[in-house]
Design a protein around this motif. Structure first.
Motif, PDB file in Angstrom:
ATOM      1  N   ILE A 103      52.121  48.427  -7.353  1.00  0.00           N
ATOM      2  CA  ILE A 103      51.020  47.465  -7.510  1.00  0.00           C
ATOM      3  C   ILE A 103      51.401  46.121  -6.906  1.00  0.00           C
ATOM      4  O   ILE A 103      50.593  45.459  -6.255  1.00  0.00           O
ATOM      5  N   LYS A 104      52.652  45.730  -7.108  1.00  0.00           N
ATOM      6  CA  LYS A 104      53.120  44.445  -6.574  1.00  0.00           C
ATOM      7  C   LYS A 104      53.061  44.429  -5.045  1.00  0.00           C
ATOM      8  O   LYS A 104      52.607  43.456  -4.431  1.00  0.00           O
ATOM      9  N   ILE A 105      53.490  45.496  -4.416  1.00  0.00           N
ATOM     10  CA  ILE A 105      53.486  45.570  -2.947  1.00  0.00           C
ATOM     11  C   ILE A 105      52.062  45.644  -2.414  1.00  0.00           C
ATOM     12  O   ILE A 105      51.704  44.965  -1.439  1.00  0.00           O
ATOM     13  N   LEU A 106      51.223  46.459  -3.039  1.00  0.00           N
ATOM     14  CA  LEU A 106      49.838  46.574  -2.583  1.00  0.00           C
ATOM     15  C   LEU A 106      49.070  45.266  -2.770  1.00  0.00           C
ATOM     16  O   LEU A 106      48.226  44.914  -1.950  1.00  0.00           O
ATOM     17  N   SER A 107      49.378  44.525  -3.823  1.00  0.00           N
ATOM     18  CA  SER A 107      48.677  43.255  -4.047  1.00  0.00           C
ATOM     19  C   SER A 107      49.044  42.230  -2.976  1.00  0.00           C
ATOM     20  O   SER A 107      48.240  41.371  -2.636  1.00  0.00           O
ATOM     21  N   ARG A 108      50.259  42.317  -2.440  1.00  0.00           N
ATOM     22  CA  ARG A 108      50.625  41.399  -1.350  1.00  0.00           C
ATOM     23  C   ARG A 108      49.762  41.629  -0.114  1.00  0.00           C
ATOM     24  O   ARG A 108      49.466  40.707   0.628  1.00  0.00           O
ATOM     25  N   ALA A 127      45.600  41.086  -1.621  1.00  0.00           N
ATOM     26  CA  ALA A 127      45.210  39.854  -2.318  1.00  0.00           C
ATOM     27  C   ALA A 127      44.550  38.837  -1.388  1.00  0.00           C
ATOM     28  O   ALA A 127      43.533  38.247  -1.775  1.00  0.00           O
ATOM     29  N   PRO A 128      45.055  38.586  -0.180  1.00  0.00           N
ATOM     30  CA  PRO A 128      44.372  37.614   0.691  1.00  0.00           C
ATOM     31  C   PRO A 128      42.936  38.020   1.019  1.00  0.00           C
ATOM     32  O   PRO A 128      42.043  37.180   1.049  1.00  0.00           O
ATOM     33  N   TYR A 129      42.711  39.318   1.243  1.00  0.00           N
ATOM     34  CA  TYR A 129      41.351  39.782   1.530  1.00  0.00           C
ATOM     35  C   TYR A 129      40.451  39.619   0.315  1.00  0.00           C
ATOM     36  O   TYR A 129      39.287  39.234   0.443  1.00  0.00           O
ATOM     37  N   LEU A 130      40.997  39.904  -0.860  1.00  0.00           N
ATOM     38  CA  LEU A 130      40.226  39.774  -2.092  1.00  0.00           C
ATOM     39  C   LEU A 130      39.871  38.307  -2.363  1.00  0.00           C
ATOM     40  O   LEU A 130      38.729  37.994  -2.714  1.00  0.00           O
TER      41      LEU A 130
END
Length: 93
Positions: free
Chosen positions: A24-29, A32-35
């Motif tokens: 989750i931590k890697i995918l959020s990196r 997250a900018p797109y979100l």
């Protein structure tokens, strides 16, 4: 049937929890900018829509060349009379 906890099962559970956390931590990196960009555009569109709606309401209410006073000043003549005590002084050279 009742199963006993084993050391292997405990470590497997800890490993799964760590993999999910770091996944989750890697995918959020990455996402997250797109979100954040998507959410900021939505908020901006919402504010622009509210502003346009407010402008349209004002234009329909006002006639051209008409002066509109949104807030009338309060008449505080009692507070203006009692400003304070006047003290006379002389300047010393």
């Amino acid at each position: 049937m009742l199963q006993e906890a084993s050391v292997y099962g405990f470590f497997r559970t800890i490993l799964i929890i760590l993999l999910v956390y770091y996944g989750i931590k890697i995918l959020s990196r990455f996402f997250a900018p797109y979100l954040v960009r998507y959410m900021s555009k939505k908020v901006q569109q919402k504010f622009e829509g509210q502003f346009q709606q407010q402008q349209n309401q004002r234009q329909t209410q006002q006639k051209e060349g008409e002066t509109v006073i949104d807030k009338m000043p309060e008449n505080n003549s009692a507070s203006n009379k009692k400003v304070g005590e006047y003290i006379d002084y002389e300047e010393i050279d």
